[in-house]
Scaffold this motif. Structure first.
Motif, mmCIF file in Angstrom:
data_model
loop_
_atom_site.group_PDB
_atom_site.id
_atom_site.type_symbol
_atom_site.label_atom_id
_atom_site.label_comp_id
_atom_site.label_asym_id
_atom_site.label_seq_id
_atom_site.Cartn_x
_atom_site.Cartn_y
_atom_site.Cartn_z
ATOM 1 N N UNK A 195 0.846 -1.186 0.000
ATOM 2 C CA UNK A 195 0.000 0.000 0.000
ATOM 3 C C UNK A 195 0.888 1.245 0.000
ATOM 4 N N UNK A 196 0.561 2.198 -0.858
ATOM 5 C CA UNK A 196 1.314 3.455 -0.906
ATOM 6 C C UNK A 196 0.915 4.286 0.312
ATOM 7 N N UNK A 197 1.864 4.525 1.206
ATOM 8 C CA UNK A 197 1.590 5.277 2.433
ATOM 9 C C UNK A 197 1.879 6.768 2.255
ATOM 10 N N UNK A 198 2.878 7.089 1.467
ATOM 11 C CA UNK A 198 3.213 8.481 1.166
ATOM 12 C C UNK A 198 3.617 8.563 -0.298
ATOM 13 N N UNK A 199 3.301 9.676 -0.943
ATOM 14 C CA UNK A 199 3.687 9.878 -2.341
ATOM 15 C C UNK A 199 3.915 11.370 -2.567
ATOM 16 N N UNK A 200 5.166 11.744 -2.744
ATOM 17 C CA UNK A 200 5.479 13.143 -3.045
ATOM 18 C C UNK A 200 5.349 13.428 -4.532
ATOM 19 N N UNK A 201 5.387 12.376 -5.332
ATOM 20 C CA UNK A 201 5.178 12.473 -6.779
ATOM 21 C C UNK A 201 4.212 11.369 -7.198
#
Length: 347
Positions: free
Chosen positions: A328-334
């Motif tokens: 699961x993507x927990x953080x995404x700056x891009x």
């Protein structure tokens, strides 16, 4: 003379140890966010990741700050109403837990204590919905081993919700069943087949089983149920310790798929990566996503060169298989994409 020299060496060793301790403590405080609260009251709907992100620069470093709190056996067991206190433990940061009191209801006859649900590590509703609708068949396991639709009543080739179908193969009783259809194969970044995705079609229940032929009722259907569709137990179970942490070893792989046909990957979306239990991955392991730098032309020399990779986000593994995992993507700056690299996060 020897005693004096020994004393000087002992003093030097003590000084070096104190400098090292100071450096470790300072490094510990560098983990803390500049805007971290000294106290935080846990509320319903919090996740362990979300709480850790309030305090820490890197949420996966959460477990290391419980070392000075041996009374807390499992950071999972944090409940709404508990208060987390950020303290100084011998120069290094640590967390203390002030346990909230459960709600007590009084009446003339009954005294009950409301059950409390511990804070979860990540949004499990997202994970459970995904696992009900996506399955993975590892390479080496044949589709022929699974139950499959051989026909519907009145010789129907296509069925829908409310219809009765016949399935060849022994089905488990007393559990929800699902119709699935073979999807795209999952390939490693080098092109090796890791397995095959099974696409969710609908839900079913077992009516009865006579030998190798079972009768099932279609409870729901996203699309028509066809002959040769697979019937297996629905699986929304998530097993393992979801305490956010980095893998112990250095690992490196790639995002190989975004199930559901997602093109632009962001926070709380699921990805498939070409790393699994044989690489040491376990539920709760956190990986960083590195995105390849752009190719640009040097304005003076016209030379084509590549900019350095940049960190694009963080993933948490929740369903590892042998050579592939769902995360699961927990953080995404891009915006993330298939082909991005994943690896052990920096300390």
């Amino acid at each position: 003379m020897l005693m004096h020299k020994t004393f000087r060496l002992g003093a030097l060793a003590a000084l070096l140890l104190s400098v090292a301790a100071f450096a470790n403590a300072a490094q510990g405080w560098e983990r803390i966010r500049s805007d971290a609260p000294e106290r935080y009251v846990v509320v319903k709907g919090d996740t362990l990741w979300g709480i850790a992100a309030r305090f820490l620069q890197n949420p996966w470093q959460w477990p290391s700050l419980w070392e000075a709190n041996p009374q807390i056996r499992n950071p999972h067991l944090i409940y709404p109403g508990d208060t987390l206190v950020l303290r100084d433990c011998a120069g290094a940061p640590c967390f203390a837990l002030e346990t909230g009191q459960p709600v007590v209801k009084l009446s003339p006859r009954v005294r009950t204590i409301e059950p409390r649900e511990a804070v979860l590590a990540l949004p499990m509703d997202v994970v459970e919905v995904f696992l009900r609708q996506h399955r993975f068949l590892e390479a080496g396991r044949a589709l022929g081993e699974l139950g499959y639709v051989v026909g519907g009543e009145n010789q129907r080739f296509i069925s829908g919700a409310g219809d009765t179908l016949y399935v060849r193969g022994e089905l488990p009783s007393g559990v929800p069943l699902g119709f699935y259809r073979p999807g795209e194969p999952y390939l490693s970044f080098s092109g090796e087949v890791l397995g095959q995705e099974l696409v969710f079609i609908g839900e079913a229940r077992l009516i009865d089983q006579q030998g190798e032929i079972a009768r099932v009722e279609a409870l729901s259907a996203r699309q028509e149920v066809r002959n040769d569709d697979i019937v297996i137990a629905l699986d929304d179970r998530v097993e393992g310790d979801f305490q956010p942490r980095a893998p112990q070893a250095e690992v490196a792989g790639h995002i190989i798929a975004a199930p559901g046909g997602v093109r632009f990957i962001g926070r709380l979306q699921v990805v498939a990566i070409d790393l699994g239990t044989q690489d040491g991955l376990q539920p709760g392991h956190v990986l960083r996503v590195d995105q390849q730098g752009e190719l640009i032309n040097d304005p003076r020399t016209s030379e084509l060169f590549q900019l350095p990779n940049t960190e694009g986000g963080l993933l948490m593994v929740f369903k590892p298989y042998s050579r592939m995992s769902y995360a699961l993507v927990m953080q995404a700056s891009n915006v993330l994409a298939v082909g991005d690299e994943v690896r052990t996060p920096k300390p």
